[in-house]
Write an enzyme that holds these catalytic residues in place. Structure first.
Site, PDB file in Angstrom:
ATOM      1  N   ASP A  10      25.950  -7.982 -47.918  1.00 20.29           N
ATOM      2  CA  ASP A  10      27.241  -7.388 -48.270  1.00 20.29           C
ATOM      3  C   ASP A  10      27.541  -6.159 -47.411  1.00 20.29           C
ATOM      4  O   ASP A  10      28.701  -5.745 -47.300  1.00 20.29           O
ATOM      5  CB  ASP A  10      27.231  -6.976 -49.743  1.00 20.29           C
ATOM      6  CG  ASP A  10      26.175  -5.932 -50.039  1.00 20.29           C
ATOM      7  OD1 ASP A  10      26.535  -4.779 -50.344  1.00 20.29           O
ATOM      8  OD2 ASP A  10      24.963  -6.243 -49.984  1.00 20.29           O
TER       9      ASP A  10
ATOM     10  N   ASP B   6       6.466 -12.637 -35.126  1.00 22.36           N
ATOM     11  CA  ASP B   6       6.858 -11.239 -34.973  1.00 22.36           C
ATOM     12  C   ASP B   6       8.218 -11.175 -34.291  1.00 22.36           C
ATOM     13  O   ASP B   6       8.354 -11.495 -33.107  1.00 22.36           O
ATOM     14  CB  ASP B   6       5.800 -10.512 -34.141  1.00 22.36           C
ATOM     15  CG  ASP B   6       6.082  -9.028 -33.996  1.00 22.36           C
ATOM     16  OD1 ASP B   6       7.175  -8.572 -34.431  1.00 22.36           O
ATOM     17  OD2 ASP B   6       5.225  -8.315 -33.449  1.00 22.36           O
TER      18      ASP B   6
ATOM     19  N   TYR C 173      22.441  -0.465 -40.290  1.00 20.01           N
ATOM     20  CA  TYR C 173      21.890  -1.701 -40.855  1.00 20.01           C
ATOM     21  C   TYR C 173      22.967  -2.783 -40.943  1.00 20.01           C
ATOM     22  O   TYR C 173      22.777  -3.913 -40.489  1.00 20.01           O
ATOM     23  CB  TYR C 173      21.302  -1.419 -42.233  1.00 20.01           C
ATOM     24  CG  TYR C 173      20.970  -2.660 -43.022  1.00 20.01           C
ATOM     25  CD1 TYR C 173      19.905  -3.478 -42.653  1.00 20.01           C
ATOM     26  CD2 TYR C 173      21.723  -3.021 -44.143  1.00 20.01           C
ATOM     27  CE1 TYR C 173      19.608  -4.634 -43.370  1.00 20.01           C
ATOM     28  CE2 TYR C 173      21.424  -4.166 -44.871  1.00 20.01           C
ATOM     29  CZ  TYR C 173      20.364  -4.962 -44.479  1.00 20.01           C
ATOM     30  OH  TYR C 173      20.078  -6.104 -45.192  1.00 20.01           O
TER      31      TYR C 173
ATOM     32  N   VAL D  86      12.281 -12.715 -50.647  1.00 20.77           N
ATOM     33  CA  VAL D  86      12.907 -14.030 -50.500  1.00 20.77           C
ATOM     34  C   VAL D  86      11.933 -15.013 -49.862  1.00 20.77           C
ATOM     35  O   VAL D  86      11.816 -16.165 -50.294  1.00 20.77           O
ATOM     36  CB  VAL D  86      14.204 -13.930 -49.673  1.00 20.77           C
ATOM     37  CG1 VAL D  86      14.778 -15.311 -49.384  1.00 20.77           C
ATOM     38  CG2 VAL D  86      15.240 -13.077 -50.409  1.00 20.77           C
TER      39      VAL D  86
ATOM     40  N   ALA E 200      13.612  -9.538 -41.726  1.00 24.19           N
ATOM     41  CA  ALA E 200      14.699  -8.621 -41.362  1.00 24.19           C
ATOM     42  C   ALA E 200      14.199  -7.186 -41.374  1.00 24.19           C
ATOM     43  O   ALA E 200      13.177  -6.873 -41.988  1.00 24.19           O
ATOM     44  CB  ALA E 200      15.873  -8.759 -42.338  1.00 24.19           C
TER      45      ALA E 200
ATOM     46  N   THR F 112      15.044  -4.023 -43.035  1.00 26.81           N
ATOM     47  CA  THR F 112      15.841  -3.725 -44.231  1.00 26.81           C
ATOM     48  C   THR F 112      15.781  -2.256 -44.670  1.00 26.81           C
ATOM     49  O   THR F 112      16.317  -1.921 -45.717  1.00 26.81           O
ATOM     50  CB  THR F 112      15.384  -4.610 -45.405  1.00 26.81           C
ATOM     51  OG1 THR F 112      13.984  -4.400 -45.638  1.00 26.81           O
ATOM     52  CG2 THR F 112      15.639  -6.083 -45.100  1.00 26.81           C
TER      53      THR F 112
ATOM     54  N   TRP G 288      21.897  -6.891 -53.386  1.00 30.94           N
ATOM     55  CA  TRP G 288      21.138  -6.345 -54.517  1.00 30.94           C
ATOM     56  C   TRP G 288      19.960  -7.260 -54.878  1.00 30.94           C
ATOM     57  O   TRP G 288      19.784  -7.648 -56.033  1.00 30.94           O
ATOM     58  CB  TRP G 288      22.053  -6.142 -55.716  1.00 30.94           C
ATOM     59  CG  TRP G 288      23.112  -5.103 -55.524  1.00 30.94           C
ATOM     60  CD1 TRP G 288      23.647  -4.661 -54.343  1.00 30.94           C
ATOM     61  CD2 TRP G 288      23.791  -4.370 -56.544  1.00 30.94           C
ATOM     62  NE1 TRP G 288      24.600  -3.714 -54.564  1.00 30.94           N
ATOM     63  CE2 TRP G 288      24.722  -3.514 -55.913  1.00 30.94           C
ATOM     64  CE3 TRP G 288      23.726  -4.370 -57.932  1.00 30.94           C
ATOM     65  CZ2 TRP G 288      25.556  -2.647 -56.618  1.00 30.94           C
ATOM     66  CZ3 TRP G 288      24.561  -3.517 -58.636  1.00 30.94           C
ATOM     67  CH2 TRP G 288      25.459  -2.659 -58.000  1.00 30.94           C
TER      68      TRP G 288
END
Length: 311
Positions: free
Chosen positions: A110, A44, A133, A16, A68, A70, A158
């Site tokens: 989500d 950071d 998470y 992203v 993030a 992830t 997704w």
């Protein structure tokens, strides 16, 4: 928006973040920070003092957090690290953003929901994460909300991009190596391109920077829905049509249940997100998920059969 903005972007090298670097440029000056020092500043998120110092030094009109933790399964054994990056750091950003009357844009997931039922999740539905998470991402949302500054939180799902490692590349690699594949068919969602997320973000920022009453959480995914199995089948069919030497025939892709592939972290089975609020607030129409996936495939550097050239 009549005045050019200074935007500070955290996490510019992810899927992203990379697309945001393109989409945000028309808004004004863009400063991107990652873990490495640039001009005495670092982005950071494990160093809270560095995060706060960067914002206070730049004094941006917009702060966008595309960074993030992830690694969903790894978070089960590294909860404090995940919490520091996904919850504590965004809370610090929100506090310093409010000091400077800046708009903070943050991304959630989500995974804050438990994945029950069949209906798309609305922004005001109760959250109940299934894993660490998801818990830390929900805590990040709350850390931003309690500060009560100008903010936009986009929940998405997704995510993929033409660059980097993701489900699309994994499926193509496996389809070129194997004669059969097993793919999960009881998890539902909408594959959402980083390009779409970045473009929607830029559009929303133009409006929200002047209208703090629009603050809050918005669901953001592509339109339509599928399963990982349907997603994989579409990717492989498109790749075959483009001349990629896939070995797997469509009928050799087997639909299986989630428990076929045990993981450290539980995954939600219903990742559908209701995006009506986003569309009506910002005047948007979301493209079907297949459009973005097909475009990403065209932009990827994929292996080609002899006699076939890249499109």
């Amino acid at each position: 928006m009549g005045v050019a903005l200074t935007t500070l972007l955290f996490g510019p090298t992810g899927q992203v973040g990379w697309e945001l670097r393109r989409a945000l440029n028309p808004l004004g000056k863009l400063i991107s920070l990652d873990r490495h020092e640039r001009g005495g500043l670092r982005g950071d998120l494990t160093d809270l003092d560095a995060v706060a110092a960067a914002i206070r030094t730049v004094k941006p009109g917009v702060i966008i957090n595309a960074a993030a933790y992830t690694a969903v399964d790894a978070a089960e054994s590294e909860p404090e690290q995940a919490r520091l990056i996904n919850a504590t750091a965004p809370g610090v950003m929100a506090e310093v953003a409010r000091e400077h009357n800046a708009l903070l844009v943050h991304y959630s997931t989500d995974y804050v929901f438990d994945g029950s039922g069949q209906q798309p999740w609305r922004e005001d539905d109760p959250t109940s994460p299934l894993n660490v998470y998801g818990q830390t991402k929900r805590e990040g949302e709350e850390a931003i909300r309690v500060v009560d500054g100008n903010h936009l939180i986009f929940r998405t799902a997704w995510v993929y991009a033409a660059r980097g490692y993701n489900f699309i590349r994994t499926m193509i690699r496996l389809a070129c190596e194997r004669d059969e594949l097993k793919v999960i068919d009881d998890q539902h969602g909408a594959p959402t391109g980083a390009e779409l997320i970045a473009d929607v973000t830029a559009h929303a920022v133009r409006t929200a920077v002047m209208r703090p009453e629009l603050r809050g959480i918005y669901n953001l995914t592509a339109a339509g829905e599928t399963t990982w199995y349907g997603y994989a089948r579409f990717v492989i069919e498109q790749a075959r049509a483009a001349g990629v030497p896939v070995r797997v025939e469509p009928d050799a892709i087997e639909a299986v249940t989630t428990d076929t592939f045990p993981t450290a972290a539980c995954r939600p089975k219903n990742s559908r997100l209701d995006c009506h609020k986003l569309e009506t607030t910002f005047g948007l129409t979301r493209p079907d998920w297949r459009i973005g996936v097909a475009r990403a495939l065209e932009e990827m550097d994929l292996p080609q059969q002899k006699g076939k050239s890249d499109r």
